[in-house]
Write a protein that holds these residues in place. Structure first.
Motif, PDB file in Angstrom:
ATOM      1  N   ASP A  93       0.816  -1.221   0.036  1.00 52.60           N
ATOM      2  CA  ASP A  93      -0.029   0.054  -0.029  1.00 52.60           C
ATOM      3  C   ASP A  93       0.794   1.352  -0.104  1.00 52.60           C
ATOM      4  OD1 ASP A  93      -3.111   0.677   1.250  1.00 52.60           O
ATOM      5  OD2 ASP A  93      -1.582   2.190   1.576  1.00 52.60           O
ATOM      6  N   ARG A  94       0.681   2.084  -1.143  1.00 52.80           N
ATOM      7  CA  ARG A  94       1.618   3.032  -1.095  1.00 52.80           C
ATOM      8  C   ARG A  94       1.787   4.415   0.051  1.00 52.80           C
ATOM      9  NH1 ARG A  94       3.783   6.445  -5.489  1.00 52.80           N
ATOM     10  NH2 ARG A  94       5.377   7.866  -4.555  1.00 52.80           N
ATOM     11  N   GLN A  95       0.276   4.347   0.548  1.00 49.30           N
ATOM     12  CA  GLN A  95       0.508   5.234   1.764  1.00 49.30           C
ATOM     13  C   GLN A  95       0.753   4.951   2.805  1.00 49.30           C
ATOM     14  OE1 GLN A  95      -2.805   7.653   2.728  1.00 49.30           O
ATOM     15  NE2 GLN A  95      -1.983   8.780   1.299  1.00 49.30           N
ATOM     16  N   ALA A  96       0.893   3.405   3.066  1.00 51.12           N
ATOM     17  CA  ALA A  96       1.219   2.900   4.399  1.00 51.12           C
ATOM     18  C   ALA A  96       2.728   2.514   4.427  1.00 51.12           C
ATOM     19  CB  ALA A  96       0.602   1.581   4.786  1.00 51.12           C
ATOM     20  N   ALA A  97       3.034   2.432   3.227  1.00 53.66           N
ATOM     21  CA  ALA A  97       4.651   1.865   3.238  1.00 53.66           C
ATOM     22  C   ALA A  97       5.540   2.881   2.447  1.00 53.66           C
ATOM     23  CB  ALA A  97       4.647   0.614   2.071  1.00 53.66           C
ATOM     24  N   GLY A  98       4.979   3.652   1.676  1.00 59.37           N
ATOM     25  CA  GLY A  98       5.834   4.773   0.961  1.00 59.37           C
ATOM     26  C   GLY A  98       6.466   4.293  -0.319  1.00 59.37           C
TER      27      GLY A  98
END
Ligand SMILES: NC(=O)c1ccc[n+]([C@@H]2O[C@H](COP(=O)([O-])OP(=O)(O)OC[C@H]3O[C@@H](n4cnc5c(N)ncnc54)[C@H](O)[C@@H]3O)[C@@H](O)[C@H]2O)c1
Length: 377
Positions: free
Chosen positions: A181-186
């Motif tokens: 997940d882009r938001q959770a992981a970066g």
């Protein structure tokens, strides 16, 4: 308050890194000099009360809490350990630092450079000790590599080259996780795996990248449960460093035959160094004779060896967590600074700035300059 030679610890996360950090703390009384405070495993945070209680019991923590704010407010705790997913690093770690707790946080420091900068800023101005858990710095062979490089023995440093290769994204049973997940992981392979090697390039050469060109790809777009994968599973980048070196860093979660391969090479004008995590007790060094020799980094004077066993007994990957635990506790006791061996939040922020620049370079298809902010401006 914990006893005078004790540091009370509160920790977020009890899965992969939660277990690794717990193992690290448990080794401290066995391997650290008496001056290093003993960790007291006071409070463990998790979202699900039932799973938390099972983990608390298995890992040996005194209490479990389902709100991390209870750790921040707990006077028995002096060290806040954040071993949770990347997005959960930010708010709790900043709150803990502002409450006067020393902070030890997993890598990457935050999902974005802005997050990581806010964390460094909060820890710096709170006056607490801060360390980002770039544990590869605690391989004895890489500490020896740093010494050799910085002594000038292999001359002017011209190349840094690294590969971090796994095949986890090719697992057909893979379920979507926070890592996808882009938001959770970066970021994906870049922020998860590449981050270690970007940090090591700075650690080994004492140099910072100034420009980056990069490619990121998502090869496997969906997990077996249908969840969309938003983070890269292939990453390659070229860096210019401010010491004049050229860096090539590659990371992958789709390297079919690899379980976990982590290799580093540094070339100078008078010699070269090679390290592989598969042979982590060894360092290969070549000089002007162009003949690589293998140094067994298990001699009594090698880092950490005398803390453990008689010379020659090999250490493992998990022991980096014990070395990290001894290091942050020793820094809290004023026995040494976190830097230069440990990564401070400044180092964590620098890596996050480099990761963000690589993402920008990949999306623009261009070489981009990297600039770093300072908390003291
Ligand atoms: N230093 C290393 O070698 C290394 C290796 C792996 C991971 N890491 C880092 O450690 C951190 C944790 O990774 P991990 O591999 O232990 O992850 P993990 O998925 O094994 O564990 C994460 C834990 O957090 C919980 N969690 C997930 N989302 C949550 C949320 N929104 N709120 C509260 N809890 C939540 C999960 O239930 C799980 O217990 C990450 O920052 C990762 O990048 C570092």
């Amino acid at each position: 308050m914990a006893g005078s030679n004790e540091i009370g610890i509160g920790m977020i996360g009890y899965a992969f890194m939660g277990k690794s950090h717990t193992l690290g703390y448990r080794d401290v009384p066995l391997i650290a000099p008496e001056a290093v405070p003993r960790p007291r495993l006071v409070s463990l945070y998790g979202r699900d009360a039932q799973k938390l209680e099972a983990a608390r019991n298995r890992l040996g923590w005194e209490q479990g809490v389902t709100d991390w704010r209870d750790i921040v407010a707990d006077d028995r705790i002096q060290l806040f350990d954040n071993s949770g997913p990347n997005a959960l690093h930010v708010e709790p770690t900043i709150a803990a630092a502002r409450a006067g707790k020393h902070v030890f946080c997993e890598k990457p420091l935050g999902p974005t450079a802005d997050d990581a900068f806010a964390m460094w800023d909060a820890a710096h101005w709170s006056g607490v000790k801060h360390m980002c858990a770039y544990n590869y710095r605690f391989f004895p062979a890489l500490q020896l590599a740093r010494e050799i490089i910085q002594s000038g023995e292999i001359g002017e440093i011209l190349h840094y080259r690294s590969q971090f290769l796994v095949s986890s994204s090719l697992d057909e049973k893979r379920q979507k996780s926070w890592r996808d997940d882009r938001q959770a992981a970066g970021a994906g392979a870049l922020g998860d795996l590449g981050a270690h090697h970007i940090d090591l390039s700075r650690f080994l050469m004492d140099a910072d990248p100034t420009t980056v060109q990069a490619v990121t790809r998502i090869k496997v777009g969906a997990a077996s449960d249908g969840g969309r994968i938003e983070t890269d599973d292939q990453f390659a980048a070229l860096f210019d460093y401010d010491n004049g070196a050229l860096g090539v860093v590659e990371a992958s979660r789709v390297a079919g035959g690899h379980l976990v391969t982590s290799r580093i090479e540094v070339d100078g004008s008078k010699g070269s160094i090679a390290f592989s995590m598969q042979r982590l007790n060894e360092l290969r060094v070549a000089g002007a004779d162009k003949a690589f020799r293998t140094i067994p980094v298990m001699r009594s004077a090698d880092p950490y060896q005398s803390n453990w066993f008689p010379p020659g007994h090999p250490l493992g990957w998990v022991d980096t967590f014990s070395h990290e635990a001894v290091h942050i506790l020793g820094a809290i006791a004023g026995l040494h600074e976190v830097a230069p061996i440990g990564a401070t939040f400044r180092d964590g922020y620098y890596c996050s700035e480099i990761i963000d620049a690589a993402i920008r370079a990949a999306s623009l298809g261009q070489r981009v300059n990297i600039s770093y902010r300072s908390v003291v401006e």
